[in-house]
Scaffold this active site. Structure first.
Site, PDB file in Angstrom:
ATOM      1  N   ARG A   1       0.809  -1.226   0.000  1.00  0.00           N
ATOM      2  CA  ARG A   1       0.000   0.000   0.000  1.00  0.00           C
ATOM      3  C   ARG A   1       0.840   1.273   0.000  1.00  0.00           C
ATOM      4  O   ARG A   1       0.363   2.348   0.357  1.00  0.00           O
ATOM      5  CB  ARG A   1      -0.983   0.027   1.187  1.00  0.00           C
TER       6      ARG A   1
ATOM      7  N   LYS B   1       3.646  11.874 -10.379  1.00  0.00           N
ATOM      8  CA  LYS B   1       2.825  11.082 -11.300  1.00  0.00           C
ATOM      9  C   LYS B   1       3.613   9.837 -11.686  1.00  0.00           C
ATOM     10  O   LYS B   1       4.716   9.942 -12.222  1.00  0.00           O
ATOM     11  CB  LYS B   1       2.502  11.880 -12.564  1.00  0.00           C
TER      12      LYS B   1
ATOM     13  N   GLU C   1      10.606  19.861 -22.988  1.00  0.00           N
ATOM     14  CA  GLU C   1       9.919  20.047 -21.706  1.00  0.00           C
ATOM     15  C   GLU C   1      10.478  21.249 -20.946  1.00  0.00           C
ATOM     16  O   GLU C   1       9.766  21.877 -20.164  1.00  0.00           O
ATOM     17  CB  GLU C   1      10.033  18.778 -20.854  1.00  0.00           C
TER      18      GLU C   1
ATOM     19  N   LYS D   1       7.817  23.438 -11.941  1.00  0.00           N
ATOM     20  CA  LYS D   1       6.883  22.323 -11.802  1.00  0.00           C
ATOM     21  C   LYS D   1       6.471  22.124 -10.353  1.00  0.00           C
ATOM     22  O   LYS D   1       5.303  21.874 -10.060  1.00  0.00           O
ATOM     23  CB  LYS D   1       7.499  21.032 -12.353  1.00  0.00           C
TER      24      LYS D   1
ATOM     25  N   GLU E   1      -4.057  17.265 -10.057  1.00  0.00           N
ATOM     26  CA  GLU E   1      -4.496  17.790 -11.347  1.00  0.00           C
ATOM     27  C   GLU E   1      -6.007  18.032 -11.411  1.00  0.00           C
ATOM     28  O   GLU E   1      -6.696  17.608 -12.338  1.00  0.00           O
ATOM     29  CB  GLU E   1      -4.072  16.850 -12.483  1.00  0.00           C
TER      30      GLU E   1
ATOM     31  N   ARG F   1      -2.668  22.298 -12.378  1.00  0.00           N
ATOM     32  CA  ARG F   1      -1.637  21.352 -12.831  1.00  0.00           C
ATOM     33  C   ARG F   1      -1.845  20.942 -14.294  1.00  0.00           C
ATOM     34  O   ARG F   1      -0.890  20.553 -14.972  1.00  0.00           O
ATOM     35  CB  ARG F   1      -1.595  20.112 -11.932  1.00  0.00           C
TER      36      ARG F   1
ATOM     37  N   ASN G   1       0.279  20.184 -19.159  1.00  0.00           N
ATOM     38  CA  ASN G   1      -0.017  19.386 -20.345  1.00  0.00           C
ATOM     39  C   ASN G   1      -0.027  20.219 -21.625  1.00  0.00           C
ATOM     40  O   ASN G   1      -0.527  19.748 -22.658  1.00  0.00           O
ATOM     41  CB  ASN G   1      -1.376  18.690 -20.185  1.00  0.00           C
TER      42      ASN G   1
ATOM     43  N   HIS H   1       0.571  18.495 -24.859  1.00  0.00           N
ATOM     44  CA  HIS H   1       0.535  17.057 -24.630  1.00  0.00           C
ATOM     45  C   HIS H   1      -0.707  16.386 -25.225  1.00  0.00           C
ATOM     46  O   HIS H   1      -0.633  15.214 -25.609  1.00  0.00           O
ATOM     47  CB  HIS H   1       0.630  16.757 -23.133  1.00  0.00           C
TER      48      HIS H   1
ATOM     49  N   HIS I   1       0.366  13.401 -27.300  1.00  0.00           N
ATOM     50  CA  HIS I   1      -0.006  12.046 -26.929  1.00  0.00           C
ATOM     51  C   HIS I   1      -0.752  11.342 -28.061  1.00  0.00           C
ATOM     52  O   HIS I   1      -0.598  10.128 -28.259  1.00  0.00           O
ATOM     53  CB  HIS I   1      -0.884  12.064 -25.679  1.00  0.00           C
TER      54      HIS I   1
ATOM     55  N   HIS J   1       8.810  11.074 -26.740  1.00  0.00           N
ATOM     56  CA  HIS J   1       7.809  11.901 -26.056  1.00  0.00           C
ATOM     57  C   HIS J   1       8.087  13.391 -26.221  1.00  0.00           C
ATOM     58  O   HIS J   1       7.185  14.167 -26.553  1.00  0.00           O
ATOM     59  CB  HIS J   1       7.769  11.539 -24.574  1.00  0.00           C
TER      60      HIS J   1
END
Length: 273
Positions: free
Chosen positions: A26, A48, A90, A132, A142, A146, A150, A153, A157, A171
């Site tokens: 956990r 993330k 980035e 960031k 997010e 946040r 993106n 992105h 993506h 990427h």
């Protein structure tokens, strides 16, 4: 539970390790030691931890913050130029989101970052991590601000998915094309000056990053297929795609709900470029 995992590698290693740490017992601690520029300025920071699914990018994962991120700029000396360029996309993103002064700095120092200038790399990485961290600190999961991270992105993506997440398109390369698309769409809608969109495209191209899908060898794209991928984006709400658009350099905003006919027109133009 006192065990800590160590992620030594690029973004994929960091995400896999972080996801494993999040679900084992956990949740146990983990440490990020990112070895690529992209991981040092983006994926290792923010918590993330996700992996790709056939349906889309990073759709399986968890939010799990690392105990420590150790970014050593000397490891970047071993990276191929293409990987450095992918990471640089980035870096530029942070200036385009909300820091026009940093974007201007990138215009003057981007070549030095790629060529190995230590002071430029150190400043770029530190500034990117600060930017960031500030956004993630305000919105870890997010639910609001946040999503600005993106920028580019949603388009990127979709291109990655269409390429099967292969080495045909890294990427950062996808993000570079996606940021150009985001600025082009914003200009098309009258949200940002045409000169700002041209400035973004000009800088990314001057560094050596791709700025249109035509850069990808052996691939043909259709706007309809790309929009299908975007419909699976995590920012879709009530069946509508929430884009990150901009009012100019350093003035990104979200969510921006756009007529898909306008998106398709921009994509058709980009594909034909």
């Amino acid at each position: 539970r006192s065990t800590a995992l160590i992620a030594l590698g690029g973004g994929v290693i960091g995400d896999l390790t972080g996801f494993a740490a999040a679900i084992l017992l956990r949740g146990i601690e983990f440490i990020q030691i990112p070895t690529t520029l992209l991981a040092q300025v983006d994926s290792s920071v923010g918590g993330k931890t996700g992996i790709n699914a056939a349906q889309g990018k990073n759709l399986i994962g968890a939010f799990h913050q690392p105990r420590l991120v150790l970014a050593d700029i000397e490891v970047l000396d071993t990276l191929p130029r293409r990987e450095l360029l992918a990471g640089y996309a980035e870096v530029v993103k942070y200036g385009l989101i909300n820091d026009p002064a940093f974007f201007a700095w990138c215009e003057g120092h981007g070549a030095g970052i790629i060529s190995g200038e230590a002071s430029a790399r150190r400043h770029a990485i530190a500034q990117s991590c600060r930017a960031k961290a500030a956004i993630v600190g305000a919105d870890e999961r997010e639910s609001g601000v946040r999503a600005l991270l993106n920028l580019g992105h949603t388009f990127g993506h979709a291109l990655e998915a269409e390429c099967g997440y292969s080495d045909d398109l890294l990427h950062g390369e996808a993000v570079a094309i996606g940021m150009v698309m985001a600025y082009d769409l914003s200009a098309r809608l009258g949200l940002c000056p045409l000169e700002d969109a041209a400035r973004v495209q000009r800088h990314l191209a001057s560094i050596g990053l791709p700025t249109s899908p035509s850069w990808i060898d052996g691939r043909s794209f259709s706007s309809a297929r790309l929009i299908e991928h975007m419909a699976l984006d995590k920012k879709v709400k009530d069946g509508r795609i929430g884009f990150v658009l901009t009012r100019g350099i350093g003035q990104a905003f979200t969510p921006a709900y756009v007529e898909l006919s306008d998106v398709a027109a921009m994509l058709d133009e980009a594909i034909a470029a």
